[in-house]
Design a protein around this motif. Structure first.
Motif, mmCIF file in Angstrom:
data_model
loop_
_atom_site.group_PDB
_atom_site.id
_atom_site.type_symbol
_atom_site.label_atom_id
_atom_site.label_comp_id
_atom_site.label_asym_id
_atom_site.label_seq_id
_atom_site.Cartn_x
_atom_site.Cartn_y
_atom_site.Cartn_z
ATOM 1 N N LEU A 113 28.527 29.260 43.218
ATOM 2 C CA LEU A 113 27.254 29.380 42.496
ATOM 3 C C LEU A 113 26.831 27.988 41.989
ATOM 4 O O LEU A 113 27.677 27.199 41.558
ATOM 5 C CB LEU A 113 27.423 30.312 41.292
ATOM 6 C CG LEU A 113 27.914 31.731 41.581
ATOM 7 C CD1 LEU A 113 28.183 32.465 40.270
ATOM 8 C CD2 LEU A 113 26.875 32.483 42.391
ATOM 9 N N ASP A 169 35.164 44.530 37.159
ATOM 10 C CA ASP A 169 35.428 44.742 38.590
ATOM 11 C C ASP A 169 36.718 44.041 38.996
ATOM 12 O O ASP A 169 37.515 44.561 39.782
ATOM 13 C CB ASP A 169 34.280 44.170 39.438
ATOM 14 C CG ASP A 169 32.965 44.901 39.177
ATOM 15 O OD1 ASP A 169 33.027 46.067 38.768
ATOM 16 O OD2 ASP A 169 31.891 44.253 39.336
ATOM 17 N N PHE A 170 36.889 42.851 38.469
ATOM 18 C CA PHE A 170 38.046 42.044 38.860
ATOM 19 C C PHE A 170 39.347 42.734 38.455
ATOM 20 O O PHE A 170 40.321 42.762 39.215
ATOM 21 C CB PHE A 170 37.934 40.664 38.204
ATOM 22 C CG PHE A 170 39.036 39.712 38.592
ATOM 23 C CD1 PHE A 170 39.056 39.107 39.861
ATOM 24 C CD2 PHE A 170 40.072 39.416 37.713
ATOM 25 C CE1 PHE A 170 40.063 38.241 40.203
ATOM 26 C CE2 PHE A 170 41.088 38.556 38.073
ATOM 27 C CZ PHE A 170 41.087 37.953 39.328
ATOM 28 N N LYS A 216 28.264 40.804 46.032
ATOM 29 C CA LYS A 216 28.048 40.844 44.583
ATOM 30 C C LYS A 216 29.197 40.123 43.875
ATOM 31 O O LYS A 216 30.365 40.342 44.198
ATOM 32 C CB LYS A 216 27.979 42.302 44.146
ATOM 33 C CG LYS A 216 27.562 42.503 42.720
ATOM 34 C CD LYS A 216 27.490 43.976 42.414
ATOM 35 C CE LYS A 216 27.171 44.202 40.943
ATOM 36 N NZ LYS A 216 27.246 45.646 40.612
ATOM 37 N N VAL A 217 28.787 39.222 42.924
ATOM 38 C CA VAL A 217 29.805 38.494 42.167
ATOM 39 C C VAL A 217 30.532 39.490 41.262
ATOM 40 O O VAL A 217 29.903 40.304 40.577
ATOM 41 C CB VAL A 217 29.145 37.384 41.326
ATOM 42 C CG1 VAL A 217 30.163 36.712 40.419
ATOM 43 C CG2 VAL A 217 28.511 36.338 42.241
ATOM 44 N N LEU A 218 31.862 39.411 41.293
ATOM 45 C CA LEU A 218 32.641 40.345 40.475
ATOM 46 C C LEU A 218 32.608 39.897 39.023
ATOM 47 O O LEU A 218 32.746 38.713 38.734
ATOM 48 C CB LEU A 218 34.088 40.356 40.963
ATOM 49 C CG LEU A 218 34.345 40.833 42.400
ATOM 50 C CD1 LEU A 218 35.846 40.835 42.680
ATOM 51 C CD2 LEU A 218 33.755 42.227 42.621
ATOM 52 N N ASP A 219 32.442 40.902 38.145
ATOM 53 C CA ASP A 219 32.627 40.548 36.732
ATOM 54 C C ASP A 219 34.040 40.929 36.336
ATOM 55 O O ASP A 219 34.831 41.387 37.168
ATOM 56 C CB ASP A 219 31.556 41.217 35.858
ATOM 57 C CG ASP A 219 31.623 42.728 35.895
ATOM 58 O OD1 ASP A 219 32.608 43.258 36.460
ATOM 59 O OD2 ASP A 219 30.689 43.365 35.381
ATOM 60 N N ASP A 220 34.366 40.744 35.086
ATOM 61 C CA ASP A 220 35.749 40.936 34.663
ATOM 62 C C ASP A 220 36.217 42.377 34.884
ATOM 63 O O ASP A 220 37.365 42.624 35.291
ATOM 64 C CB ASP A 220 35.875 40.541 33.187
ATOM 65 C CG ASP A 220 37.336 40.345 32.799
ATOM 66 O OD1 ASP A 220 38.100 39.808 33.655
ATOM 67 O OD2 ASP A 220 37.713 40.700 31.678
ATOM 68 N N LEU A 260 32.818 28.582 40.980
ATOM 69 C CA LEU A 260 33.419 29.370 42.062
ATOM 70 C C LEU A 260 33.774 30.745 41.499
ATOM 71 O O LEU A 260 34.430 30.831 40.456
ATOM 72 C CB LEU A 260 34.668 28.674 42.595
ATOM 73 C CG LEU A 260 34.388 27.358 43.350
ATOM 74 C CD1 LEU A 260 35.635 26.508 43.474
ATOM 75 C CD2 LEU A 260 33.799 27.649 44.723
ATOM 76 N N ALA A 261 33.313 31.788 42.183
ATOM 77 C CA ALA A 261 33.560 33.133 41.656
ATOM 78 C C ALA A 261 33.837 34.090 42.837
ATOM 79 O O ALA A 261 33.284 33.916 43.936
ATOM 80 C CB ALA A 261 32.340 33.609 40.876
ATOM 81 N N PRO A 262 34.676 35.101 42.587
ATOM 82 C CA PRO A 262 34.980 36.073 43.661
ATOM 83 C C PRO A 262 33.751 36.945 43.931
ATOM 84 O O PRO A 262 33.006 37.268 43.020
ATOM 85 C CB PRO A 262 36.135 36.876 43.087
ATOM 86 C CG PRO A 262 36.041 36.724 41.608
ATOM 87 C CD PRO A 262 35.415 35.410 41.354
#
Lengths: 804, 155
Positions: free
Chosen positions: A178, A199-200, A193-197, A186-188
């Motif tokens: 991003l 989801d992670f 869709k970027v994972l939030d906490d 850098l995000a998963p």
């Protein structure tokens, strides 16, 4: 008992001695052109010889100081001789200031043979013009554009490769990069869709751990690549620069090589041209900038790009001309040494080597520089700077503040230029003696003194040459022809100007003034030539214009405001004669001197001295006359006299000893109680032995008293007593000569105080009979008797006081 | 009630504002169109910031710093403020007063409320195409102008 007619006749100055007339001139000889030219050096043989010596002796310190009064045509003669000598000297080199590419604050001085400087400047100018066209043309060529595109493409590919790898690596591991305004995150990501906490946390632990490790690795990789970007950019720019230099070198080398061929004998110029070539190539980018700046006022004049390659010609000489001769009328520091000019740009003062300006020292380098000493001394820092340049034998162009270390801001310090110059300082004598006394360095820098004489002997030869000088001045000033009689009258006037019938003034300015004014009056009466009358009108006109104070004094005498008796007799009162100098005008007038005496301790009081109005020389004169009195009379008795002398109605300073004869006569009159004739005025100094000595301004003094008497009516009794040694100085006005010839006025010349006393009192002074007492009835006898009486009274007084 | 056509400008933090605004100006017909700028916030920052291990790598130096929810919120706020300010400046030159609204990504469905008639115009930048909201925008009945940094295309 009175002074006999015979004695008066003996002492009276014959009419022919009152004014020495000029003999008729040999016209033919006077008109020789060669002689006319030679006449300009008239009376200055010593000064001319000194000048020639100084001008020819090319050694350190043999600069010249020309002494002489203003108006003596020192400058003309110096210029004439210096230019004559300059023809024999080699033409000095040209000097240019050029940019010092290694250190622009220190402009470089280039020396070139005479005439080459201007040539080099125009060649450089033409070269720059060609380069101005050649460089953009080279950069506009397809070849350059293709190479540039190739470089750009190569660089872009290198940058893209960096990111492409990284993006691919991230995508393969389910990571997105991003962008934020300041960097990258850098995000998963799963299913785009970027994972939030939340989801992670739902992911298996192993996967979470793997994602974290990947992000960490990719972050480090990202950091490495970001850090390598500047290096890539730098490489790219270096390649562009190399390409630009290659293209520029190709465009300029041939052009510069062409110029170099012309200066193969001048290594400094070749070196400079190498520097120019190197600099143009190194700054190739600057020559092809065609983008307008963001702010319009920052736009540069295209010619500025080439400014640093221009040539500032500070000294330019022609190869076929003599060595330079410069007379700097305004020797201010910048005019003499040179200056660095500045231009205002956006509120700042900027300068560069192009704004270095040479001064008179550089312009005259290799030749002669004439300066007026008083102007050099009156202008701040100039004298020190001149000495410094002469000692160092080089000119460093810097501001006075810089040379004194008062400026801390950076400015230019141009390379000093070697100095080989002969400086001629022109000044008045007093200035020379002052400089000589107060500046020890002065004598080691100005070893040659050319002393201009104020006058010359009035010999037959000199008169002939002087008439040539007059003719030369007439020609130079383009005046009407002067009749022979007029020239004779001018020569007489020159003797009067010299204050000596046996000498002629060499003051050319005053000669010119007389000639020009006589010419004016001749033209006023529509005459084709100048006659004696025109000379007289010019002289009287000048006198009239300047005589306001003189007239006021004469008026005051006429109206008995200033008390001067010109008839009758009076004890202890005598007419002295005083001279006043107001600017260039000098005139004489009578002044009443009185003396009183009484019993005293042997002192003679000079009242002028007591009230500090008398100068040292006047006081000396009074002391001498007191000593003469004591030595002459009653030598074996104590001088028991108290006398005082004063210049009546004198409210200014009095100096000089020319009144000492009059003062002594007044004292003797007072002591002897013998009246003095008021129809006679007296001037002269006296020594301790009673010898009357010559004084200055004798013509003006006689004329002053004559004027006073004439206004009251001359009756034959009026006379002036002067020292016999002054007869040779007499050049009196025609009207006085006429009055003397008509026996209405007399000039007496005396050698001893006794002669003056006799004339003034009408009583013989008297001599000692067989070494004993003075003759009975004489002035001296009465004086001595009175002094002896004073001494006796004093003794009696002392005895009675002691007894009491 | 008088009808005023509306130009709807969809903006994100990466939108080329100058180009978008030029497109808006080109479509002004002088009939008093109403300009509405909708800033759609990038939710990805907030989501990424919720993860405890995310770092922001400096574009200039490559150095790392923590990317916290506060940092994401601050970036959001700064970006909105900058976009608003720049649009305001552009609008002043055109003597317009656009309405400025901020939408969260999950609120994109509200965009259809702003479109009233087919004569309205939707101006978007090309980067929107790759975002989830693009699907929503394609459902709208009005005309759409898509602006790239280099060129504009009509759909």
């Amino acid at each position: 008992m009175s002074v006999g007619l015979e004695q008066s006749r003996t002492l009276s100055v014959p009419v022919e001695h009152l004014r020495r007339a000029c003999q008729p001139l040999a016209t033919k000889a006077r008109q020789s052109a060669k002689e006319l030219a030679a006449a300009s050096c008239l009376g200055q043989a010593r000064a001319v010889e000194a000048l020639r010596f100084g001008l020819q002796l090319d050694r350190d310190g043999y600069n010249i100081f020309v002494l002489g009064p203003l108006g003596s045509h020192r400058h003309v003669l110096v210029e004439e001789l210096a230019r004559e000598r300059a023809k024999e000297r080699d033409v000095p080199d040209d000097w240019c200031y050029v940019n010092n590419f290694a250190n622009p604050d220190r402009p470089r001085a280039l020396r070139m043979p005479p005439g080459k400087g201007a040539e080099f400047r125009s060649e450089m100018s033409a070269l720059l013009e060609e380069i101005r066209l050649a460089i953009p043309t080279a950069f506009e060529a397809d070849d350059y554009r293709n190479q540039l595109k190739a470089l750009e493409g190569e660089s872009q590919r290198e940058v893209q490769a960096l990111w492409k790898d990284l993006n691919k690596d991230a995508e393969e591991h389910g990571i997105t990069m991003l962008q934020t305004p300041t960097g990258y995150v850098l995000a998963p990501v799963r299913d785009g869709k970027v994972l939030d906490d939340d989801d992670f946390q739902k992911l298996p632990a192993k996967e979470r751990k793997s994602i974290q490790a990947t992000i960490k690795r990719l972050s480090n990789e990202l950091k490495t690549r970001i850090e390598s970007l500047p290096k890539l950019h730098k490489q790219y720019h270096e390649r562009i620069r190399e390409l630009d230099q290659e293209v520029t070198a190709h465009a300029v080398t041939v052009l510069i090589e062409d110029i170099k061929k012309k200066y193969l004998q001048l290594p400094d110029v070749l070196e400079y041209l190498d520097d120019v070539q190197r600099d143009i190539i190194e700054n190739a980018k600057a020559f092809r900038t065609d983008e307008a700046p963001v702010l319009p006022f920052l736009a540069r004049d295209p010619s500025d790009l080439f400014a640093s390659y221009e040539v500032n010609l500070v000294v330019s000489n022609e190869s076929d001309t003599p060595a330079p001769f410069v007379y700097e009328v305004n020797p201010s520091y910048p005019n003499l040494i040179g200056k660095v000019e500045y231009r205002a740009e956006m509120g700042a003062l900027l300068t560069d080597f192009r704004m270095v300006r040479g001064g008179a020292l550089l312009q005259a380098n290799g030749g002669y520089l004439v300066l007026d000493a008083h102007r050099v001394l009156a202008r701040p820092f100039v004298w020190e700077a001149l000495k410094q340049a002469l000692f160092a034998k080089k000119v460093s162009i810097e501001s006075p503040a810089e040379s004194l270390g008062f400026v801390s801001t950076t400015s230019l310090k141009p390379e000093p230029i070697p100095l080989d110059i002969k400086v001629v300082l022109v000044g008045e004598r007093w200035l020379f003696y002052l400089m000589s006394a107060y500046d020890k360095e002065f004598n080691s820098l100005f070893k040659v003194v050319a002393d201009f004489d104020d006058d010359l002997e009035r010999s037959a030869d000199n008169v002939r040459v002087y008439s040539n000088l007059i003719m030369q001045r007439i020609q130079e000033k383009d005046l009407l022809p002067f009749k022979d009689a007029a020239i004779q009258r001018v020569i007489e006037e020159r003797a009067r100007h010299a204050d000596d019938s046996e000498r002629l003034s060499t003051h050319i300015q005053s000669l010119d003034d007389l000639l020009v004014q006589a010419d004016y009056w001749a033209r006023q009466r529509s005459s084709a030539d100048v006659d004696t009358d025109d000379i007289l009108v010019a002289l009287r006109g000048r006198e009239q214009r300047l005589s306001r104070v003189q007239k006021r004094i004469l008026d005051a005498i006429q109206r008995d405001t200033l008390l001067i008796d010109t008839a009758g007799e009076c004890v202890g009162q005598i007419n002295g004669l005083s001279v006043m100098q107001l600017g260039e005008f000098r005139f004489g007038h009578p002044v009443r001197i009185t003396a009183t005496t009484r019993l005293g301790n042997g002192d003679v009081v000079d009242i002028e001295r007591e009230v500090e109005l008398g100068g040292a020389i006047h006081s000396k004169g009074v002391m001498i006359l007191a000593a003469a009195l004591a030595a002459r009379y009653a030598r074996d008795t104590p001088l028991s006299l108290h006398g005082s002398v004063v210049f009546e109605q004198s409210y200014g300073g009095v100096d000089g000893d020319s009144a000492s004869v009059a003062e002594l006569c007044a004292l003797l009159s007072s002591i002897a109680d013998i009246p003095v004739r008021q129809s006679i005025a007296c001037t002269g100094s006296v020594n301790q032995l009673g010898r009357v000595q010559a004084v200055g301004g004798v013509n003006e003094k006689i004329e002053g008293f004559f004027e006073t008497c004439r206004k009251r009516g001359l009756d034959g009794s009026h006379a002036v007593i002067i020292p016999a040694d002054n007869i040779k100085h007499l050049m009196l006005r025609e009207d006085i000569i006429e009055a003397v010839a008509a026996k209405q006025f007399t000039v007496y010349a005396v050698r001893h105080i006794d002669e003056a006393v006799a004339l003034l009192t009408g009583v013989p002074a008297g001599t000692r009979v067989n070494g004993g007492e003075f003759e009975e009835g004489s002035v001296n006898r009465k004086v001595e008797d009175q002094l002896v009486a004073y001494a006796r009274k004093r003794r009696e007084f002392a005895e009675s006081a002691g007894a009491g | 009630m008088e009808y005023r056509p509306r130009i709807l400008l969809i903006v994100t933090e990466r939108s080329p504002l100058q180009r978008l605004w030029e497109a808006v100006e080109e479509h002004l017909s002088g009939t008093g169109e109403e300009v509405v700028a909708l800033y759609v916030k990038d939710e990805r920052w907030r989501r990424a910031a919720s993860l405890p291990f995310t770092r922001e790598v400096s574009r200039v130096s490559g150095s790392h710093r923590e990317f916290t929810p506060q940092r994401a919120a601050q970036l959001d706020q700064d970006t909105v403020s900058q976009v608003r300010s720049r649009l305001g400046a552009l609008a002043i030159r055109a003597e317009l007063q656009p309405v400025f609204e901020v939408l969260a990504e999950h609120e994109v469905s509200r965009i259809r409320n702003y479109v009233r008639v087919e004569e309205d115009l939707l101006v978007i930048s090309a980067d929107v195409r790759s975002q989830p909201m693009y699907q929503e925008l394609t459902q709208l009945s009005c005309r759409t102008v898509c602006v790239d940094a280099e060129e504009r295309e009509y759909e």
